[in-house]
Design a protein around this motif. Sequence first.
Motif, PDB file in Angstrom:
ATOM      1  N   MET A 166     -27.844  17.041  29.086  1.00 35.11           N
ATOM      2  CA  MET A 166     -29.046  17.392  27.933  1.00 35.11           C
ATOM      3  C   MET A 166     -28.768  16.841  26.631  1.00 35.11           C
ATOM      4  O   MET A 166     -27.313  16.607  26.431  1.00 35.11           O
ATOM      5  CB  MET A 166     -29.028  19.072  27.645  1.00 35.11           C
ATOM      6  N   SER A 167     -29.667  16.105  26.194  1.00 33.63           N
ATOM      7  CA  SER A 167     -29.444  15.309  25.090  1.00 33.63           C
ATOM      8  C   SER A 167     -30.128  15.938  23.520  1.00 33.63           C
ATOM      9  O   SER A 167     -30.941  16.935  23.896  1.00 33.63           O
ATOM     10  CB  SER A 167     -29.742  13.726  25.252  1.00 33.63           C
ATOM     11  N   TYR A 168     -29.661  15.440  22.622  1.00 37.62           N
ATOM     12  CA  TYR A 168     -30.178  15.829  21.362  1.00 37.62           C
ATOM     13  C   TYR A 168     -31.495  15.156  21.024  1.00 37.62           C
ATOM     14  O   TYR A 168     -31.483  14.106  21.099  1.00 37.62           O
ATOM     15  CB  TYR A 168     -28.939  15.655  20.304  1.00 37.62           C
ATOM     16  N   ASP A 169     -32.394  15.827  20.340  1.00 36.12           N
ATOM     17  CA  ASP A 169     -33.635  15.407  20.076  1.00 36.12           C
ATOM     18  C   ASP A 169     -33.640  15.476  18.683  1.00 36.12           C
ATOM     19  O   ASP A 169     -33.775  16.246  17.892  1.00 36.12           O
ATOM     20  CB  ASP A 169     -34.843  16.328  20.665  1.00 36.12           C
ATOM     21  N   ASN A 170     -33.914  14.043  18.072  1.00 31.63           N
ATOM     22  CA  ASN A 170     -33.927  13.931  16.744  1.00 31.63           C
ATOM     23  C   ASN A 170     -35.153  14.432  16.002  1.00 31.63           C
ATOM     24  O   ASN A 170     -35.083  14.508  14.606  1.00 31.63           O
ATOM     25  CB  ASN A 170     -33.828  12.220  16.555  1.00 31.63           C
ATOM     26  N   ASP A 171     -35.862  14.825  16.593  1.00 35.23           N
ATOM     27  CA  ASP A 171     -37.134  15.432  16.191  1.00 35.23           C
ATOM     28  C   ASP A 171     -37.373  16.917  16.306  1.00 35.23           C
ATOM     29  O   ASP A 171     -38.574  17.349  16.250  1.00 35.23           O
ATOM     30  CB  ASP A 171     -38.517  14.623  16.810  1.00 35.23           C
ATOM     31  N   ASN A 172     -36.235  17.463  16.524  1.00 32.10           N
ATOM     32  CA  ASN A 172     -36.419  18.834  16.744  1.00 32.10           C
ATOM     33  C   ASN A 172     -36.765  19.406  15.470  1.00 32.10           C
ATOM     34  O   ASN A 172     -36.349  18.873  14.074  1.00 32.10           O
ATOM     35  CB  ASN A 172     -35.131  19.567  17.224  1.00 32.10           C
ATOM     36  N   ILE A 173     -37.227  20.882  15.283  1.00 26.15           N
ATOM     37  CA  ILE A 173     -37.556  21.389  13.829  1.00 26.15           C
ATOM     38  C   ILE A 173     -36.506  21.494  12.937  1.00 26.15           C
ATOM     39  O   ILE A 173     -36.954  21.335  11.805  1.00 26.15           O
ATOM     40  CB  ILE A 173     -38.400  22.800  14.054  1.00 26.15           C
ATOM     41  N   ALA A 218     -33.849  19.449  12.698  1.00 24.90           N
ATOM     42  CA  ALA A 218     -33.410  18.132  12.160  1.00 24.90           C
ATOM     43  C   ALA A 218     -34.499  17.745  11.268  1.00 24.90           C
ATOM     44  O   ALA A 218     -34.291  17.044  10.252  1.00 24.90           O
ATOM     45  CB  ALA A 218     -33.838  17.026  13.524  1.00 24.90           C
ATOM     46  N   LYS A 219     -35.774  18.003  11.209  1.00 22.14           N
ATOM     47  CA  LYS A 219     -36.967  17.716  10.172  1.00 22.14           C
ATOM     48  C   LYS A 219     -36.791  18.513   9.062  1.00 22.14           C
ATOM     49  O   LYS A 219     -36.766  18.059   8.047  1.00 22.14           O
ATOM     50  CB  LYS A 219     -38.292  18.068  10.724  1.00 22.14           C
ATOM     51  N   ILE A 220     -36.166  19.846   9.187  1.00 17.35           N
ATOM     52  CA  ILE A 220     -35.827  20.597   7.881  1.00 17.35           C
ATOM     53  C   ILE A 220     -34.790  19.986   7.146  1.00 17.35           C
ATOM     54  O   ILE A 220     -34.577  19.683   5.994  1.00 17.35           O
ATOM     55  CB  ILE A 220     -35.483  22.033   8.473  1.00 17.35           C
ATOM     56  N   SER A 254     -35.940  17.018   5.199  1.00 17.62           N
ATOM     57  CA  SER A 254     -37.016  17.518   4.374  1.00 17.62           C
ATOM     58  C   SER A 254     -38.173  17.198   4.745  1.00 17.62           C
ATOM     59  O   SER A 254     -39.298  16.974   3.741  1.00 17.62           O
ATOM     60  CB  SER A 254     -36.514  17.182   2.766  1.00 17.62           C
ATOM     61  N   GLU A 255     -38.395  17.152   5.847  1.00 17.29           N
ATOM     62  CA  GLU A 255     -39.876  16.683   6.624  1.00 17.29           C
ATOM     63  C   GLU A 255     -40.827  17.670   6.473  1.00 17.29           C
ATOM     64  O   GLU A 255     -41.794  17.686   6.476  1.00 17.29           O
ATOM     65  CB  GLU A 255     -39.615  15.689   7.924  1.00 17.29           C
ATOM     66  N   ILE A 256     -40.141  18.844   6.675  1.00 19.66           N
ATOM     67  CA  ILE A 256     -40.795  20.197   6.914  1.00 19.66           C
ATOM     68  C   ILE A 256     -40.231  21.078   5.742  1.00 19.66           C
ATOM     69  O   ILE A 256     -39.043  21.354   5.517  1.00 19.66           O
ATOM     70  CB  ILE A 256     -40.993  20.688   8.241  1.00 19.66           C
ATOM     71  N   PRO A 257     -40.897  22.105   5.003  1.00 18.80           N
ATOM     72  CA  PRO A 257     -40.278  23.029   4.039  1.00 18.80           C
ATOM     73  C   PRO A 257     -39.188  24.108   4.711  1.00 18.80           C
ATOM     74  O   PRO A 257     -39.684  24.367   5.972  1.00 18.80           O
ATOM     75  CB  PRO A 257     -41.497  23.612   3.358  1.00 18.80           C
ATOM     76  N   SER A 258     -38.410  24.501   3.944  1.00 16.75           N
ATOM     77  CA  SER A 258     -37.773  25.671   4.385  1.00 16.75           C
ATOM     78  C   SER A 258     -37.107  26.240   2.957  1.00 16.75           C
ATOM     79  O   SER A 258     -37.062  25.760   2.153  1.00 16.75           O
ATOM     80  CB  SER A 258     -36.404  25.012   5.017  1.00 16.75           C
ATOM     81  N   GLY A 308     -24.877  17.214  10.908  1.00 12.10           N
ATOM     82  CA  GLY A 308     -25.201  16.454  11.932  1.00 12.10           C
ATOM     83  C   GLY A 308     -25.582  16.806  13.242  1.00 12.10           C
ATOM     84  O   GLY A 308     -25.982  18.101  13.422  1.00 12.10           O
ATOM     85  N   ALA A 309     -25.552  15.804  14.289  1.00 13.67           N
ATOM     86  CA  ALA A 309     -26.413  16.220  15.444  1.00 13.67           C
ATOM     87  C   ALA A 309     -25.627  17.117  16.395  1.00 13.67           C
ATOM     88  O   ALA A 309     -24.455  16.570  16.531  1.00 13.67           O
ATOM     89  CB  ALA A 309     -26.933  14.867  16.208  1.00 13.67           C
ATOM     90  N   ALA A 310     -25.989  18.166  16.928  1.00 17.75           N
ATOM     91  CA  ALA A 310     -25.351  18.925  17.853  1.00 17.75           C
ATOM     92  C   ALA A 310     -26.610  19.711  18.475  1.00 17.75           C
ATOM     93  O   ALA A 310     -27.201  20.498  17.854  1.00 17.75           O
ATOM     94  CB  ALA A 310     -24.502  19.742  17.363  1.00 17.75           C
ATOM     95  N   ARG A 311     -26.910  19.782  19.843  1.00 15.89           N
ATOM     96  CA  ARG A 311     -27.920  20.479  20.599  1.00 15.89           C
ATOM     97  C   ARG A 311     -27.347  22.095  20.452  1.00 15.89           C
ATOM     98  O   ARG A 311     -28.379  22.904  20.117  1.00 15.89           O
ATOM     99  CB  ARG A 311     -27.916  19.924  21.857  1.00 15.89           C
ATOM    100  N   ASN A 312     -26.208  22.251  20.699  1.00 19.72           N
ATOM    101  CA  ASN A 312     -25.830  23.735  20.739  1.00 19.72           C
ATOM    102  C   ASN A 312     -24.301  23.581  20.663  1.00 19.72           C
ATOM    103  O   ASN A 312     -23.723  22.695  20.551  1.00 19.72           O
ATOM    104  CB  ASN A 312     -26.519  24.551  21.995  1.00 19.72           C
TER     105      ASN A 312
END
Length: 138
Positions: free
Chosen positions: A1-8, A10-12, A15-19, A48-52
Amino acid sequence: MSYDNDNIFAKILRSEIPSERVYEDDATLAFMDIMPRADGHVLVIPKGAARNMLDATPEQLAACLVTVQKIAHAQIKAFNADGTTLQQFNEAAGGQEVFHLHYHVLPRHEGIRLRPPGTMEKPELLKEHAEKIRQALS
Ligand code: AMP
């Protein structure tokens, strides 16, 4: 299982989507869960990137828990809570829906159950709860 850079989350982080952010440091970010299961429900994530938990580095795990403790203390103060529940899910079979490591930090009151998942909170109320937590942290 790999890390998806476009998960929600990662977007937060980008700052590509509000939080509704309540706290951040070099390694972690804490923000309000949009479908809170208790008033003041916060998510803590590594920057940093970490899937879980299964692929996270020891440093990411340690940094997240330090922030979790800060948030829990602030929530207890802000909401006059009696305790804290910490939840963390790994992979779909473990209940994970967003594949960026996150900890749910939930302020708890004696005798009050968690609400069922899946109900969006009003943005104004999330803002109000976030402000209480930010004040308790300051
Ligand atoms: P899980 O992966 O099962 O731990 O669940 C993901 C959590 O992320 C749920 O509690 C959602 O309410 C929360 N969530 C999903 N999208 C957002 C978002 N854009 N901002 C804040 N919380 C979110």
